[in-house]
Design a protein around this motif. Structure first.
Motif, PDB file in Angstrom:
ATOM      1  N   ALA A   1       0.812  -1.218   0.000  1.00  0.00           N
ATOM      2  CA  ALA A   1       0.000   0.000   0.000  1.00  0.00           C
ATOM      3  C   ALA A   1       0.844   1.266   0.000  1.00  0.00           C
ATOM      4  CB  ALA A   1      -0.927  -0.011   1.214  1.00  0.00           C
TER       5      ALA A   1
ATOM      6  N   GLU B   1       3.872   1.565  -1.395  1.00  0.00           N
ATOM      7  CA  GLU B   1       4.841   1.638  -2.487  1.00  0.00           C
ATOM      8  C   GLU B   1       4.468   2.712  -3.493  1.00  0.00           C
ATOM      9  OE1 GLU B   1       6.758  -1.250  -5.922  1.00  0.00           O
ATOM     10  OE2 GLU B   1       5.718  -2.102  -4.210  1.00  0.00           O
ATOM     11  N   ASP B   2       5.463   3.412  -3.962  1.00  0.00           N
ATOM     12  CA  ASP B   2       5.232   4.503  -4.902  1.00  0.00           C
ATOM     13  C   ASP B   2       5.873   4.135  -6.232  1.00  0.00           C
ATOM     14  OD1 ASP B   2       5.908   8.080  -4.853  1.00  0.00           O
ATOM     15  OD2 ASP B   2       5.269   6.740  -6.436  1.00  0.00           O
ATOM     16  N   LYS B   3       4.995   3.868  -7.225  1.00  0.00           N
ATOM     17  CA  LYS B   3       5.518   3.452  -8.529  1.00  0.00           C
ATOM     18  C   LYS B   3       6.546   4.418  -9.092  1.00  0.00           C
ATOM     19  CE  LYS B   3       1.607   0.764 -10.138  1.00  0.00           C
ATOM     20  NZ  LYS B   3       0.534   0.666 -11.143  1.00  0.00           N
ATOM     21  N   ALA B   4       6.362   5.732  -8.832  1.00  0.00           N
ATOM     22  CA  ALA B   4       7.239   6.731  -9.423  1.00  0.00           C
ATOM     23  C   ALA B   4       8.635   6.689  -8.821  1.00  0.00           C
ATOM     24  CB  ALA B   4       6.639   8.116  -9.240  1.00  0.00           C
ATOM     25  N   SER B   5       8.716   6.372  -7.540  1.00  0.00           N
ATOM     26  CA  SER B   5      10.007   6.448  -6.872  1.00  0.00           C
ATOM     27  C   SER B   5      10.533   5.079  -6.445  1.00  0.00           C
ATOM     28  CB  SER B   5       9.900   7.362  -5.639  1.00  0.00           C
ATOM     29  OG  SER B   5       8.968   6.820  -4.717  1.00  0.00           O
TER      30      SER B   5
ATOM     31  N   ASP C   1       1.626  10.319 -11.448  1.00  0.00           N
ATOM     32  CA  ASP C   1       2.984   9.772 -11.418  1.00  0.00           C
ATOM     33  C   ASP C   1       3.068   8.584 -10.471  1.00  0.00           C
ATOM     34  OD1 ASP C   1       3.769  11.683 -13.209  1.00  0.00           O
ATOM     35  OD2 ASP C   1       4.727  12.983 -11.739  1.00  0.00           O
ATOM     36  N   LYS C   2       2.452   8.710  -9.299  1.00  0.00           N
ATOM     37  CA  LYS C   2       2.465   7.617  -8.336  1.00  0.00           C
ATOM     38  C   LYS C   2       1.784   6.378  -8.905  1.00  0.00           C
ATOM     39  CE  LYS C   2       2.404  10.579  -4.195  1.00  0.00           C
ATOM     40  NZ  LYS C   2       3.545  10.029  -3.427  1.00  0.00           N
ATOM     41  N   LEU C   3       0.740   6.611  -9.713  1.00  0.00           N
ATOM     42  CA  LEU C   3      -0.046   5.510 -10.265  1.00  0.00           C
ATOM     43  C   LEU C   3       0.546   4.973 -11.562  1.00  0.00           C
ATOM     44  CD1 LEU C   3      -3.556   7.093  -9.700  1.00  0.00           C
ATOM     45  CD2 LEU C   3      -2.644   5.100  -8.487  1.00  0.00           C
TER      46      LEU C   3
ATOM     47  N   GLN D   1      -2.900   3.902  -2.884  1.00  0.00           N
ATOM     48  CA  GLN D   1      -2.137   5.141  -2.676  1.00  0.00           C
ATOM     49  C   GLN D   1      -2.680   5.948  -1.499  1.00  0.00           C
ATOM     50  OE1 GLN D   1       0.665   6.243  -3.846  1.00  0.00           O
ATOM     51  NE2 GLN D   1       0.967   4.546  -5.274  1.00  0.00           N
TER      52      GLN D   1
ATOM     53  N   ASP E   1      -5.206   0.338  -7.275  1.00  0.00           N
ATOM     54  CA  ASP E   1      -3.986   1.144  -7.122  1.00  0.00           C
ATOM     55  C   ASP E   1      -4.285   2.491  -6.475  1.00  0.00           C
ATOM     56  OD1 ASP E   1      -2.592  -0.904  -8.279  1.00  0.00           O
ATOM     57  OD2 ASP E   1      -2.414   0.036 -10.252  1.00  0.00           O
TER      58      ASP E   1
END
Lengths: 74, 74
Positions: free
Chosen positions: A67, A69-73, B21-23, B51, B47
DNA sequence: ACAATATGTAAGGTGTGTTTTACATATTGT
DNA sequence: ACAATATGTAAAACACACCTTACATATTGT
């Protein structure tokens, strides 16, 4: 998307056709979702969970990134 | 599909771009979902909820038939 | 005044969820 | 043996989620 539809149907002794009728979709749509061939729309996911008196998260199981986790970073 | 994305973003001071961006989706996708222009895929709904550390049902609100209602016999 | 950020919106394209029709197989009841 | 039910699967068509590109407006910081 993994899911528990087959077991939930079995517990209630519902055929795919029975569930499809309750949902107002085709039997093939139920079959495809149940077997993970493709994901249901969000609306259909809500309807399916509703038929089982469960929440979406109790029926469907995505390959879950944590939950936080940040896809961007990541 | 009604949702609380705008408020949830505001609470975190996230722009649509930040959330996008996060997604890993476009800003326009976030905008369209947030404004109810169209529903997200089930995966994207998972997702988005993730977040915000919430469940799908705490973010999205379908025009809800009661949990026990049967479309076929209603 | 200018640049940068945030949001709304539109057009056109790709991918996929859902439909209808149709066929095959297995199981059950008569 | 036959009929009915349950399930898996395929093809073709349609609807829409999501993409990229692009432009407009409003707000903020310098």
């Amino acid at each position: 998307m993994d899911n528990r539809i087959k077991v939930l149907r079995a517990e209630r002794d519902w055929s795919q056709q029975t569930l499809a009728d309750k949902l107002g979709v085709s039997r093939q749509a139920v079959n495809a979702v149940e077997r993970g061939k493709h994901d249901p729309s969000l609306q259909l996911a809500f309807d399916i969970a509703s038929q089982f008196n469960l929440r979406i998260e109790e029926v469907f199981f995505p390959i879950t990134k944590s939950a936080t986790e940040d896809k961007a970073s990541a």
